[in-house]
Design a protein around this motif. Structure first.
Motif, PDB file in Angstrom:
ATOM      1  N   ASN A  10      58.758 -88.394 -21.681  1.00 11.83           N
ATOM      2  CA  ASN A  10      57.672 -87.517 -21.235  1.00 11.83           C
ATOM      3  C   ASN A  10      56.731 -88.190 -20.238  1.00 11.83           C
ATOM      4  N   ARG A  11      57.010 -89.474 -19.892  1.00 14.56           N
ATOM      5  CA  ARG A  11      56.181 -90.142 -18.884  1.00 14.56           C
ATOM      6  C   ARG A  11      56.921 -91.348 -18.300  1.00 14.56           C
ATOM      7  N   SER A  12      56.370 -91.875 -17.227  1.00 16.06           N
ATOM      8  CA  SER A  12      56.805 -93.126 -16.601  1.00 16.06           C
ATOM      9  C   SER A  12      58.301 -93.136 -16.270  1.00 16.06           C
ATOM     10  N   ILE A  13      58.988 -94.220 -16.610  1.00 18.61           N
ATOM     11  CA  ILE A  13      60.388 -94.384 -16.234  1.00 18.61           C
ATOM     12  C   ILE A  13      61.262 -93.305 -16.864  1.00 18.61           C
ATOM     13  N   GLY A  14      60.988 -92.953 -18.107  1.00 17.76           N
ATOM     14  CA  GLY A  14      61.780 -91.917 -18.756  1.00 17.76           C
ATOM     15  C   GLY A  14      61.672 -90.582 -18.050  1.00 17.76           C
ATOM     16  N   LEU A  15      60.474 -90.228 -17.648  1.00 15.54           N
ATOM     17  CA  LEU A  15      60.252 -88.961 -16.939  1.00 15.54           C
ATOM     18  C   LEU A  15      60.938 -88.963 -15.579  1.00 15.54           C
ATOM     19  N   GLU A  16      60.810 -90.051 -14.857  1.00 18.94           N
ATOM     20  CA  GLU A  16      61.459 -90.133 -13.548  1.00 18.94           C
ATOM     21  C   GLU A  16      62.981 -90.080 -13.693  1.00 18.94           C
ATOM     22  N   THR A  17      63.492 -90.662 -14.768  1.00 19.80           N
ATOM     23  CA  THR A  17      64.936 -90.587 -15.017  1.00 19.80           C
ATOM     24  C   THR A  17      65.361 -89.141 -15.228  1.00 19.80           C
ATOM     25  N   ALA A  18      64.566 -88.407 -15.987  1.00 23.58           N
ATOM     26  CA  ALA A  18      64.854 -86.988 -16.202  1.00 23.58           C
ATOM     27  C   ALA A  18      64.869 -86.230 -14.876  1.00 23.58           C
ATOM     28  N   LYS A  19      63.907 -86.517 -14.019  1.00 24.80           N
ATOM     29  CA  LYS A  19      63.833 -85.841 -12.717  1.00 24.80           C
ATOM     30  C   LYS A  19      65.075 -86.112 -11.872  1.00 24.80           C
ATOM     31  N   GLN A  20      65.420 -87.385 -11.762  1.00 24.41           N
ATOM     32  CA  GLN A  20      66.532 -87.743 -10.884  1.00 24.41           C
ATOM     33  C   GLN A  20      67.873 -87.240 -11.419  1.00 24.41           C
ATOM     34  N   LEU A  21      68.051 -87.237 -12.727  1.00 22.27           N
ATOM     35  CA  LEU A  21      69.305 -86.735 -13.281  1.00 22.27           C
ATOM     36  C   LEU A  21      69.378 -85.216 -13.189  1.00 22.27           C
ATOM     37  N   SER A  22      68.240 -84.551 -13.279  1.00 20.56           N
ATOM     38  CA  SER A  22      68.213 -83.108 -13.077  1.00 20.56           C
ATOM     39  C   SER A  22      68.667 -82.765 -11.658  1.00 20.56           C
ATOM     40  N   LYS A  23      68.218 -83.547 -10.700  1.00 20.41           N
ATOM     41  CA  LYS A  23      68.614 -83.324  -9.308  1.00 20.41           C
ATOM     42  C   LYS A  23      70.114 -83.536  -9.112  1.00 20.41           C
ATOM     43  N   GLN A  24      70.706 -84.350  -9.994  1.00 24.54           N
ATOM     44  CA  GLN A  24      72.148 -84.596  -9.904  1.00 24.54           C
ATOM     45  C   GLN A  24      72.945 -83.620 -10.772  1.00 24.54           C
ATOM     46  N   ARG A  25      72.276 -82.555 -11.194  1.00 27.44           N
ATOM     47  CA  ARG A  25      72.910 -81.429 -11.875  1.00 27.44           C
ATOM     48  C   ARG A  25      73.454 -81.787 -13.263  1.00 27.44           C
ATOM     49  N   LEU A  26      72.721 -82.625 -13.970  1.00 26.16           N
ATOM     50  CA  LEU A  26      73.016 -82.847 -15.383  1.00 26.16           C
ATOM     51  C   LEU A  26      72.061 -81.991 -16.205  1.00 26.16           C
ATOM     52  N   PHE A  27      72.490 -81.627 -17.411  1.00 25.82           N
ATOM     53  CA  PHE A  27      71.566 -80.962 -18.316  1.00 25.82           C
ATOM     54  C   PHE A  27      70.810 -82.047 -19.054  1.00 25.82           C
ATOM     55  N   VAL A  28      69.495 -82.051 -18.920  1.00 16.49           N
ATOM     56  CA  VAL A  28      68.665 -83.137 -19.419  1.00 16.49           C
ATOM     57  C   VAL A  28      67.871 -82.722 -20.646  1.00 16.49           C
ATOM     58  N   TYR A  29      68.056 -83.456 -21.726  1.00 15.31           N
ATOM     59  CA  TYR A  29      67.185 -83.330 -22.884  1.00 15.31           C
ATOM     60  C   TYR A  29      66.097 -84.385 -22.746  1.00 15.31           C
ATOM     61  N   LEU A  30      64.899 -83.916 -22.499  1.00  8.68           N
ATOM     62  CA  LEU A  30      63.751 -84.787 -22.309  1.00  8.68           C
ATOM     63  C   LEU A  30      63.148 -85.095 -23.671  1.00  8.68           C
ATOM     64  N   GLY A  31      63.490 -86.250 -24.200  1.00  9.70           N
ATOM     65  CA  GLY A  31      63.036 -86.615 -25.528  1.00  9.70           C
ATOM     66  C   GLY A  31      61.574 -87.002 -25.546  1.00  9.70           C
ATOM     67  N   SER A  32      60.841 -86.432 -26.494  1.00  8.80           N
ATOM     68  CA  SER A  32      59.416 -86.717 -26.621  1.00  8.80           C
ATOM     69  C   SER A  32      59.051 -86.756 -28.096  1.00  8.80           C
ATOM     70  N   ARG A  33      58.272 -87.740 -28.489  1.00  9.86           N
ATOM     71  CA  ARG A  33      57.840 -87.828 -29.884  1.00  9.86           C
ATOM     72  C   ARG A  33      56.959 -86.647 -30.258  1.00  9.86           C
ATOM     73  N   ASN A  34      56.182 -86.161 -29.292  1.00  8.05           N
ATOM     74  CA  ASN A  34      55.324 -85.004 -29.481  1.00  8.05           C
ATOM     75  C   ASN A  34      55.925 -83.833 -28.702  1.00  8.05           C
ATOM     76  N   LEU A  35      56.407 -82.824 -29.410  1.00 10.47           N
ATOM     77  CA  LEU A  35      57.123 -81.732 -28.753  1.00 10.47           C
ATOM     78  C   LEU A  35      56.239 -80.966 -27.780  1.00 10.47           C
ATOM     79  N   GLU A  36      54.984 -80.734 -28.139  1.00  5.39           N
ATOM     80  CA  GLU A  36      54.100 -79.980 -27.256  1.00  5.39           C
ATOM     81  C   GLU A  36      53.876 -80.707 -25.936  1.00  5.39           C
ATOM     82  N   LYS A  37      53.728 -82.022 -26.006  1.00  3.05           N
ATOM     83  CA  LYS A  37      53.588 -82.798 -24.762  1.00  3.05           C
ATOM     84  C   LYS A  37      54.863 -82.691 -23.932  1.00  3.05           C
TER      85      LYS A  37
END
Length: 245
Positions: A10-37
Motif C-alpha cells: 500500500n506504499r513505497s516500493i510495494g506500491l510502485e511494484t503494483a503500479k508497474q506490474l499493472s502496466k504490464q497487464r498482470l492481475f495485481v493483488y495489492l496486499g495491505s495489513r489494513n484493508l481500508e487503506k
C-alpha cells in the motif's frame, strides 16, 4: 492473465511494484495489513488509469489473515503465478547486539522472516498450479554476511541486530526453498532493491522507487532458463548483479 500477490503493497516500493506490474497487464493483488487503506490506494490508482488491481487484506504475522487471503485468490484465480514477499519492518534503531531488547528483535523477525515463511508455505499450493511460478523475497544488502565482514564495504558500519540479521535469515531460507523446488518450474530468488529513499528509511538513500522496482521486476519476470536460488542486488555495479551471501 497472470496473477501476482505483493505483500506490504500500500506504499513505497510495494506500491510502485503494483503500479508497474499493472502496466504490464498482470492481475495485481495489492496486499495491505489494513484493508481500508489498501482500498483507498486502489481507488486512487483506478482513478489514475490503472487496471486489474485489487486490495486484499493480509497481515503476514497473522495466520488467519493469510489463510483468508489465500481463499480469496483461490476462488477468484484458481492459482497464483507470482508471490512477492515485500512486507517488512526495520524496528527501532540503534540495534546493538549487546543491548537491543529481545522483544524488538523478535518483532522484526516475526514480519521479515517468519511472516515470509508463513505466507510462502500457505500459498505454495496455489503457486504449484501455475505453469511458471515465481517467488521473489525482497531482501537487503544489509543481510549479506560476506559484505558485513569486509571493512572496505561502504555500508560496513551499518550494523543491526534485528533488521540485518532478519534479512540474512531470509536469504538463507531462500536458498533452502529454491533447492527444495528446483525440480519444479519455480524460480525463487532474493532481490535487494538497493538503498532507496522511501518512507521506510525517512527518504534517505540515493535510489528511487522507480529504479528499485524495475530491478525487482527484472529478476521476477524471468524465463524458465533463468537461475534460481540467487541473491541479486541493485547496489552491485557489475553486469551479473549477483550479491555475495
Amino acid at each position: 492473465m497472470k496473477s501476482v500477490l505483493i505483500t506490504g503493497a500500500n506504499r513505497s516500493i510495494g506500491l510502485e511494484t503494483a503500479k508497474q506490474l499493472s502496466k504490464q497487464r498482470l492481475f495485481v493483488y495489492l496486499g495491505s495489513r489494513n484493508l481500508e487503506k489498501g482500498k483507498s490506494v486502489v481507488q486512487e490508482l483506478i482513478e489514475n488509469g490503472f487496471q486489474n488491481i485489487k486490495a486484499i487484506e493480509i497481515d503476514v504475522t497473522n495466520t488467519d489473515s493469510i489463510l483468508e487471503a489465500k481463499s480469496i485468490v483461490e476462488k477468484e484465480q484458481g492459482k497464483l503465478d507470482i508471490l512477492i514477499n515485500n512486507a517488512g519492518i526495520s524496528g527501532p534503531f540503534p540495534q546493538n547486539a549487546s543491548d537491543t531488547p529481545l522483544k524488538n528483535i523478535q518483532e522484526v523477525f516475526d514480519t521479515n522472516f517468519f511472516g515470509v515463511i508463513n505466507v510462502t508455505q500457505i500459498f505454495l499450493e496455489l503457486l504449484k498450479k501455475s505453469d511458471s511460478p515465481r517467488i521473489s523475497n525482497i531482501t537487503s544488502g544489509l543481510g549479506s554476511l560476506t559484505l558485513h565482514s569486509d571493512p572496505n564495504w561502504k555500508y560496513y558500519d551499518v550494523k543491526s541486530a534485528g533488521y540485518g540479521t532478519s534479512k540474512a535469515a531470509l536469504n538463507a531460507y531462500t536458498i533452502v526453498l529454491a533447492y527444495e523446488l528446483k525440480d519444479l518450474p519455480f524460480k525463487v530468488n532474493a532481490i535487494d532493491p538497493g538503498y532507496t529513499a522511501t518512507d521506510f528509511n525517512h527518504h534517505n538513500g540515493p535510489g528511487t522507487v522507480e529504479s528499485a522496482v524495475k530491478f525487482i521486476i527484472k529478476h521476477t519476470l524471468i524465463d524458465d532458463k533463468a537461475p534460481t536460488g540467487k541473491f541479486y542486488s541493485n547496489d552491485i555495479e557489475d553486469e551479473t548483479e549477483v550479491s555475495p551471501w
